[in-house]
Scaffold this active site. Structure first.
Site, PDB file in Angstrom:
ATOM      1  N   HIS A 126       0.858  -1.185   0.000  1.00 36.66           N
ATOM      2  CA  HIS A 126       0.000   0.000   0.000  1.00 36.66           C
ATOM      3  C   HIS A 126       0.892   1.232   0.000  1.00 36.66           C
ATOM      4  CE1 HIS A 126       0.909  -0.529   4.284  1.00 36.66           C
ATOM      5  NE2 HIS A 126       0.712   0.780   4.401  1.00 36.66           N
ATOM      6  N   GLU A 144       5.964   4.366  -0.300  1.00 38.81           N
ATOM      7  CA  GLU A 144       6.622   4.869   0.905  1.00 38.81           C
ATOM      8  C   GLU A 144       8.139   4.795   0.796  1.00 38.81           C
ATOM      9  OE1 GLU A 144       4.695   3.060   4.362  1.00 38.81           O
ATOM     10  OE2 GLU A 144       2.800   3.179   3.270  1.00 38.81           O
TER      11      GLU A 144
END
Length: 284
Positions: A126, A144
Site C-alpha cells: 500500500h 513509501e
C-alpha cells in the site's frame, strides 16, 4: 553526495515499518486492534534492535535514532529497545516516517518496509493509506520507499539499506541500485509469503546494516529536484472533495486524481502527508 566527516561520529536514522518484517504476512499482525498485533510488534522491535547492533558494529560511536514508522508510530516496545539508540515515537510529527531527518544525518536505513500500492504480489502492499491508490511525482509512481527516500535526498542524505519482502527490495533497487537490500521473505500474495526464521532474518539484518553504514560514502542520495508536479489517486470521492479544500490542490482529469505543484520535495512530501490525513476522515 555528502562527504563523511571524520572528526565526528556519524549520525544514523533507522526508520522501522512493520509490514516488511520477517514472519509478518497479514493485517491482523500489524493492526493494534487485532489479536496478533503483540507478536507483530515484538518481531518489529527485535528487527530494529538487530539493525541498531549492526550500525554500532561498524561505527561504535554512532548516534543512532530509531523512528517508529508504522501506523500510530507507537509500536516499538521502548523497554525492549537497544538502550544505545534513541527512539522517535508518536504522531503527528514533521517528516512522518523519517522524523529526526535533517542535514546532520549521515545515513538512513529503511527497515520492515513494504512495496507501493498495486505492486503485486507484495505483502500488504500500500502507499501511506488504503485511501491512496497511487502517488506520482513528475509522472513517476512512488510508494513509501520512494517518498521517504527522496525526502532523505532533499537533505542530501543517502538511504543505504532497505529490508522487506522481495518485491519491496526490487522497488528499492530501481531507485537506489548501489544500496543494500535484504529480503527477509518472498511474497506469494498480498497476505502470504515464504519467510525466513526471525532469528535468521535478524542475523542477516545485523550484518547488512554494518556493511551498509560502512559504505555510505558510495551511495548517492535519491534527489528529485523541483519544481515538481504531484498527482495523488484517491480511493473515495469524499477524500477528493476534502483534498480540494487545500490551497493549490485541484482535480485532475478522471475525477479520482488530485494534482498540485511543489517548489521542492520537502513541500511535496508535506502536502502528501496532509492529503493522507484528510483521507482518514469519514463522511459525517
Amino acid at each position: 553526495m555528502k562527504a563523511p566527516n571524520e572528526t565526528k561520529p556519524p549520525k544514523v536514522l533507522v526508520s522501522v515499518d512493520m509490514e516488511g518484517v520477517s514472519g509478518i504476512v497479514h493485517t491482523s499482525e500489524v493492526n493494534p486492534d487485532r489479536y496478533d498485533y503483540e507478536r507483530g510488534r515484538a518481531l518489529m522491535t527485535a528487527e530494529a534492535n538487530a539493525v541498531v547492533a549492526g550500525v554500532l558494529d561498524a561505527e561504535p560511536a554512532a548516534d543512532v535514532l530509531v523512528a517508529d514508522a508504522h501506523g500510530p508510530f507507537r509500536n516499538l516496545l521502548p523497554e525492549q529497545m537497544d538502550r544505545r539508540a534513541r527512539l522517535v515515537r508518536g504522531k503527528p510529527r514533521p517528516l512522518g516516517m523519517v522524523a529526526g531527518l535533517d542535514g546532520d544525518i549521515d545515513a538512513v536505513l529503511l527497515i520492515g518496509y513494504h512495496a507501493r500500492a498495486g505492486a503485486g504480489p507484495g505483502v500488504i502492499a500500500h502507499t501511506m493509506s488504503g485511501e491512496v491508490l497511487d502517488v506520482r511525482v513528475d509522472g513517476r509512481s512512488l510508494g513509501e520507499i520512494g517518498l521517504n527516500g527522496a525526502l532523505a535526498g532533499h537533505f542530501g542524505v543517502p538511504v543505504v539499506m532497505l529490508s522487506g519482502d522481495d518485491v519491496a527490495c526490487a522497488e528499492f533497487e530501481e531507485l537506489v541500485p548501489s544500496a543494500v537490500g535484504v529480503a527477509v521473505k518472498e511474497a506469494i500474495a498480498g497476505s502470504a509469503a515464504v519467510t525466513l526464521h526471525p532469528e535468521e532474518a535478524r542475523e542477516r539484518l545485523r550484518a547488512a546494516a554494518a556493511e551498509a553504514v560502512g559504505r555510505r560514502a558510495h551511495v548517492p542520495p535519491l534527489v528529485l529536484d523541483g519544481p515538481l508536479t504531484v498527482e495523488v489517486d484517491m480511493l473515495s470521492p469524499f477524500s477528493v472533495d476534502l483534498a480540494l479544500l487545500v490551497p493549490g490542490v485541484s482535480r485532475a482529469e478522471g475525477g479520482r486524481t488530485v494534482v498540485f505543484a511543489a517548489a521542492d520535495f520537502a513541500e511535496a512530501h508535506r502536502l502528501v502527508l496532509l492529503l493522507v490525513q484528510l483521507a482518514s476522515i469519514k463522511p459525517g
